[in-house]
Design an enzyme around this catalytic site. Structure first.
Site, short mmCIF file in Angstrom:
data_model
loop_
_atom_site.label_atom_id
_atom_site.label_comp_id
_atom_site.label_asym_id
_atom_site.label_seq_id
_atom_site.Cartn_x
_atom_site.Cartn_y
_atom_site.Cartn_z
N ILE A 1 -0.45 0.73 -7.57
CA ILE A 1 -0.42 1.26 -6.21
C ILE A 1 1.04 1.58 -5.91
O ILE A 1 1.92 0.75 -6.11
CB ILE A 1 -1.01 0.26 -5.20
CG1 ILE A 1 -0.97 0.81 -3.77
CG2 ILE A 1 -0.34 -1.09 -5.28
CD1 ILE A 1 -1.67 -0.10 -2.75
N SER A 2 1.33 2.80 -5.50
CA SER A 2 2.71 3.25 -5.33
C SER A 2 3.42 2.45 -4.26
O SER A 2 2.79 1.91 -3.33
CB SER A 2 2.76 4.73 -4.96
OG SER A 2 2.24 5.53 -5.99
#
Length: 656
Positions: free
Chosen positions: A60-61
């Site tokens: 997840i960025s």
């Protein structure tokens, strides 16, 4: 309520200061619960500005990158948006707050199915999920007013350009594993696109028909050789490392003359460690320190320990007669094993024997603590000193320090009291005691000059510790920076105390001594001792990092829990640890400032994962808990590697 506060703090600390200013974007980040998009066990890391692992080897960025991407799309509320790379669905949820419709494509079945279930459950009913090849877009719903791509391709896929509406905006990272930039494409007409760079980034590869077939082809800019896939690159780097490294047999005493030559006339040598509980690190630091003291005349060793605790060792190694001190057991506070272990005991025995041979006390090597956790032990030390040299000042100091007495059992709780509006006057009171000591230092020196420096430093610890425990409740950056600034100021005080031309050695964790400017710490506005020392001393500071791949370590599962003998997992793919393990060298020194092979520094400059284990080790959440990105040659001047390591041997605390 607590999570909402964390979300707001993340926005205020990590997004707004870095240029994310669109009020609608900021409100979306305040509204979407990032923890709901993470695997179980990672919730506590939800509002750190870092990428985190999710299922199927994806991530997840980090919030800032999501914010940068979303803001660049310029959404006003009526758009149809295409997202490529759904992942856990966090960015799609943010987009759902900002646009009329969101269409998101994910190639990993497990992730697509989880997002289909999660997004409507959390109220994001305007987001539709497709399992498919994201490089081909979702032509059935084109054209799109905005397209966001969360994986890096070799270039912008033609299918996505074709599906972008006139006037639409597309944001995508472009590049290979070694170099990527985030670009924004604006479609002005059927056949005209404007392109601009938003900065350097790092994403997972965009896999698909119009992206990477499997893994990117990597061009080595220093050798000019194009390597297909990671296996060839690893082979080339492995060969280069074997040529550039200086093998060592063990951490046992032996010649380190080559390292001493590289250190040269440095004023300060900083020796790191990637864990706080590894025997090889302690013994190698001792080996290097012995050589620096015996052959180069270094004056002191300063360690990541509290000042009053280390002062008891200093008295021992200096061979001084007993002097009046507060009644306490040194190194009895968690984590006791960090300094109360056999490896440290052997080194301090060496220091005592070495100093016993030196009749001139000014030429003996001291042992000092740099840290500031000893709030109440340091208070006791100041009062003990003042009772002897100035009883009137001691009475005033007791009254002023008394403001902190209610928090003696739990200093960390002091910050909560301040937030509730209590004890605001404590800062002024404790600082005034330090000022009084400094103002009267000439008078006090005549009575007991030998102890004045110790008392003044303890007063400085109290003043900074009071600020530290308050800062803990305003954010980790403030408290971290205060702590490392205090440790650097203590080094400066030691150089002043030992006099012109003095030279020192530091033992601290890699995260403190490795230059923060070379790590993702700088993105969070965190500084550290290594950065401050390079700024102050330039090449006069020689920084040595340490690392390991696997073995055992002394650590706890959580703060203030019992020590356990824990297994260190092998380094993650893409990490320096995995790279060094694959060199097949058991132990080595790797010069980085002036390497034996110039190419090794260049090839290692690329930012990679690096592991940091403190006194707490959580193997189950290791990627989030213990890895960060760094450029090793910019972080350190030398690196010491032990492929397999074992835990330190703790000593029992007196009475326990």
């Amino acid at each position: 309520m607590a999570r909402q506060l964390e979300r707001s703090r993340m926005v205020d600390r990590h997004l707004v200061p870095r240029g994310i200013s669109d009020p609608r974007v900021l409100e979306a980040f305040r509204s979407v619960p990032r923890e709901a998009f993470l695997p179980p066990g990672l919730e506590e890391f939800a509002y750190r500005d870092v990428a985190l692992p999710i299922a199927s080897g994806q991530t997840i960025s980090q919030p800032y990158i999501v914010g940068l991407t979303v803001q660049a799309l310029g959404l006003r509320g009526g758009e149809r948006v295409l997202e490529i790379g759904t992942g856990s669905g966090y960015a799609a949820a943010i987009l759902g707050h900002l646009a009329r419709e969101v269409f998101t494509v994910e190639r990993v079945p497990e992730l697509a199915e989880q997002a289909r279930e999660r997004l409507p459950r959390l109220g994001h009913h305007n987001v539709r999920v497709l399992l498919g090849d994201g490089t081909l877009g979702w032509p059935e719903h084109a054209p799109f007013d905005a397209i966001a791509v969360a994986a890096s391709g070799p270039d912008v896929p033609k299918a996505l350009l074709d599906q972008l509406a006139i006037g639409g905006r597309l944001v995508i990272p472009v590049g290979d594993e070694s170099s990527q930039e985030l670009v924004r494409i604006v479609r002005d007409a059927d056949d005209h696109y404007r392109r601009e760079s938003l900065g350097d980034v790092r994403f997972v590869p965009l896999i698909g028909e119009q992206g990477w077939a499997d893994s990117p082809r990597i061009a080595s800019p220093k050798t000019g050789v194009t390597l297909s896939g990671s296996a060839a690159q690893k082979a080339a780097l492995r060969s280069l490392l074997r040529d550039a490294a200086e093998p060592v047999e063990s951490a046992e005493p032996a010649s380190v003359d080559a390292l001493l030559e590289r250190i040269g006339d440095a004023k300060l040598v900083l020796l790191g460690e990637s864990t706080h509980g590894t025997s090889e690190f302690y013994r190698m630091r001792a080996r290097i320190s012995r050589a620096l003291i015996e052959k180069r005349g270094f004056d002191f060793v300063a360690v990541e320990a509290d000042w009053p605790d280390a002062a008891t060792i200093d008295q021992y190694v200096m061979g001084d007669p007993p002097r009046k001190r507060p009644d306490f057991t040194p190194f009895s506070r968690f984590p006791t094993w960090m300094w109360r272990n056999r490896e440290v005991a052997e080194f301090t025995s060496f220091l005592r024997a070495h100093n016993a041979k030196e009749p001139d006390r000014r030429r003996r090597a001291g042992f000092h603590g740099l840290d500031l956790y000893s709030l109440f032990t340091s208070i006791a030390a100041v009062l003990t000193y003042l009772d002897d040299v100035d009883p009137d000042a001691a009475r005033v100091a007791r009254a002023r320090y008394g403001l902190l007495t209610p928090w003696q059992r739990d200093p960390a709780a002091y910050g909560r009291a301040v937030l509730r509006g209590r004890y605001e006057e404590a800062e002024t009171a404790v600082v005034s005691i330090l000022k009084n000591l400094l103002e009267r230092r000439l008078d006090y020196a005549r009575k007991d000059g030998e102890r004045l420096f110790d008392a003044t430093q303890n007063a400085r610890v109290v003043a900074n510790a009071e600020r530290y425990y308050r800062a803990m409740y305003y954010g980790s950056v403030a408290s971290w920076n205060l702590r490392d600034s205090h440790m650097f100021d203590t080094l400066e005080a030691l150089f002043s105390f030992y006099g012109p031309g003095s030279r020192g050695i530091v033992w601290e964790h890699n995260s403190h001594v490795g230059d923060a400017l070379a790590t993702e710490m700088s993105e969070r506005d965190e500084l550290n001792v290594g950065q401050l020392c390079r700024a102050r001393f330039g090449d006069g500071a020689y920084i040595v990092g340490f690392g390991t791949d696997h073995g055992t370590v002394a650590a706890a599962h959580d703060w203030d829990e019992p020590m356990q003998l824990m297994t260190v997992r092998p380094g993650l793919p893409g990490s320096y640890e995995r790279l060094f393990h694959e060199s097949e060298l058991r132990a080595f020194l790797l010069p980085l400032r002036n390497p034996r092979r110039a190419a090794v520094r260049d090839e290692l400059l690329e930012s990679r994962l690096e592991r940091a284990i403190g006194v707490v080790y959580r193997p189950d959440t290791e990627r989030a808990s213990h890895y960060f990105r760094a450029s090793l040659p910019r972080q350190f001047d030398e690196f010491v590697w032990f492929d397999e390591t074992r835990a330190v041997s703790p000593l029992l605390v007196e009475g326990g």
